[in-house]
Design a protein around this motif. Sequence first.
Motif, PDB file in Angstrom:
ATOM      1  N   UNK A  89      10.741 -11.520  -3.225  1.00 17.73           N
ATOM      2  CA  UNK A  89      10.091 -12.406  -1.958  1.00 17.73           C
ATOM      3  C   UNK A  89       8.995 -11.873  -1.249  1.00 17.73           C
ATOM      4  N   UNK A  90       8.795 -10.545  -1.615  1.00 24.43           N
ATOM      5  CA  UNK A  90       7.688  -9.693  -0.902  1.00 24.43           C
ATOM      6  C   UNK A  90       6.326 -10.347  -0.964  1.00 24.43           C
ATOM      7  N   UNK A  91       5.766 -10.136  -0.162  1.00 23.94           N
ATOM      8  CA  UNK A  91       4.198 -10.838  -0.161  1.00 23.94           C
ATOM      9  C   UNK A  91       3.351  -9.768  -1.041  1.00 23.94           C
ATOM     10  N   UNK A  92       2.224 -10.232  -1.617  1.00 23.05           N
ATOM     11  CA  UNK A  92       1.383  -9.342  -2.658  1.00 23.05           C
ATOM     12  C   UNK A  92       1.076  -8.017  -1.991  1.00 23.05           C
ATOM     13  N   UNK A  93       0.646  -7.925  -0.660  1.00 25.07           N
ATOM     14  CA  UNK A  93       0.233  -6.617  -0.173  1.00 25.07           C
ATOM     15  C   UNK A  93       1.570  -5.448  -0.077  1.00 25.07           C
ATOM     16  N   UNK A 119       6.173 -14.061  -1.181  1.00 27.29           N
ATOM     17  CA  UNK A 119       6.076 -14.150   0.167  1.00 27.29           C
ATOM     18  C   UNK A 119       7.121 -15.095   0.816  1.00 27.29           C
ATOM     19  N   UNK A 120       8.465 -14.914   0.568  1.00 26.21           N
ATOM     20  CA  UNK A 120       9.409 -15.550   1.140  1.00 26.21           C
ATOM     21  C   UNK A 120      10.093 -16.732   0.571  1.00 26.21           C
ATOM     22  N   UNK A 121       9.216 -17.312  -0.408  1.00 22.68           N
ATOM     23  CA  UNK A 121       9.874 -18.266  -1.124  1.00 22.68           C
ATOM     24  C   UNK A 121      10.807 -17.889  -2.138  1.00 22.68           C
ATOM     25  N   UNK A 122      11.626 -18.934  -2.502  1.00 24.24           N
ATOM     26  CA  UNK A 122      12.696 -18.331  -3.743  1.00 24.24           C
ATOM     27  C   UNK A 122      11.950 -18.371  -4.923  1.00 24.24           C
ATOM     28  N   UNK A 145       5.174  -9.931   9.444  1.00 23.67           N
ATOM     29  CA  UNK A 145       4.013  -9.124   9.845  1.00 23.67           C
ATOM     30  C   UNK A 145       4.306  -7.716  10.051  1.00 23.67           C
ATOM     31  N   UNK A 146       5.144  -7.454  11.004  1.00 20.93           N
ATOM     32  CA  UNK A 146       5.516  -5.821  11.006  1.00 20.93           C
ATOM     33  C   UNK A 146       5.977  -5.418   9.641  1.00 20.93           C
ATOM     34  N   UNK A 147       6.598  -6.109   8.854  1.00 23.78           N
ATOM     35  CA  UNK A 147       7.158  -5.321   7.591  1.00 23.78           C
ATOM     36  C   UNK A 147       6.041  -5.181   6.713  1.00 23.78           C
ATOM     37  N   UNK A 148       4.844  -6.063   6.589  1.00 16.48           N
ATOM     38  CA  UNK A 148       3.956  -5.792   5.726  1.00 16.48           C
ATOM     39  C   UNK A 148       3.135  -4.426   6.190  1.00 16.48           C
ATOM     40  N   UNK A 149       2.959  -4.428   7.816  1.00 17.16           N
ATOM     41  CA  UNK A 149       2.052  -3.527   8.284  1.00 17.16           C
ATOM     42  C   UNK A 149       2.770  -2.154   7.938  1.00 17.16           C
ATOM     43  N   UNK A 150       4.122  -1.882   7.973  1.00 22.14           N
ATOM     44  CA  UNK A 150       4.917  -0.756   7.584  1.00 22.14           C
ATOM     45  C   UNK A 150       4.645  -0.494   6.130  1.00 22.14           C
ATOM     46  N   UNK A 151       4.882  -1.474   5.056  1.00 20.20           N
ATOM     47  CA  UNK A 151       4.561  -1.222   3.970  1.00 20.20           C
ATOM     48  C   UNK A 151       3.037  -0.756   3.636  1.00 20.20           C
ATOM     49  N   UNK A 152       2.176  -1.120   4.251  1.00 20.89           N
ATOM     50  CA  UNK A 152       0.851  -0.914   4.028  1.00 20.89           C
ATOM     51  C   UNK A 152       0.675   0.756   4.589  1.00 20.89           C
ATOM     52  N   UNK A 153       1.288   0.686   5.654  1.00 23.31           N
ATOM     53  CA  UNK A 153       1.186   2.286   6.271  1.00 23.31           C
ATOM     54  C   UNK A 153       1.748   3.376   5.253  1.00 23.31           C
TER      55      UNK A 153
END
Length: 298
Positions: free
Chosen positions: A77-81, A104-107, A34-42
Amino acid sequence: MAATLANQLVVAISSRALFDFEEENRVFEQSDDHAYMKLQLERLEQPAKPGVAHSLVKKLLAFNGDAKRVEVVILSRNDPVSGLRVFRSAQASKLKLERGVFTKGREPYKYLRPLQANLFLSANPADVRAALNEGFAAATVHTGAARASGSYPDEVRIAFDGDAVLFSDQAEQVYQRAGLEAFQSHEKRRAAKPLPPGPFKPLLQALHQLQQDGAAGMRIRTALVTARSAPAHERAIRTLMDWNIQVDEAMFLGGLAKGAFLREFEPDFFFDDQPGHVDSAAEHVPAGHVASGISNPG
């Protein structure tokens, strides 16, 4: 008519191999997704700096002129956001990337087959090993490696180790089991017998075909950089002849550190199965570890 990737050289690459997301990755490792996604979006409007494989990708895409010859797909493995920033960064770098798979984390390696990938580059060793086990050329990018020089803007320069990379590890097994003298004798007796292919033979073939197809102003230059020395050099050369593939340069170093020689060749990427050789190379050039063969058990 459905789109197709047939007759193209397909490179699947993770976001950390293409761009410098090391700071963001530390946030992920020290906190959570969640922190990672927030930083990437910022940082969505802040293009990421080029990563280790950026030069290789940029030059390969330059082969796409009047016809589509190369396809580069983000496989992450990144999330779509977070994937939004990857594509924004690609656009800022003038990399024409159109396709991406974000798990999103899956292989992610299972998607290599429908992509018909010739190469998979990732910063995740487990994903690379899984890809190699499935029969794909794959390497773990050394994220701390030097970036490629800008000396050859119109030439894709790639260097390969021999045993366990272009060739099977058949001879390396003899060396590790019985030593150098037995290895030299084994290879001298079998000089005229081609080595079995290693995981990167299909990539070398695809590069050879890309060179044959050509593109205005772009060329490919390849090098074999191996710890072999005479008389074991002959079997390596004869194997390439049997495959009807030429390399532009061959370095038989007899165990010398490869880094200084690669510094002079200035590749956009170097592939080796020995971690020590990768570390030596990474001081000077972009490099990746091929976790195959007897030197990489498990």
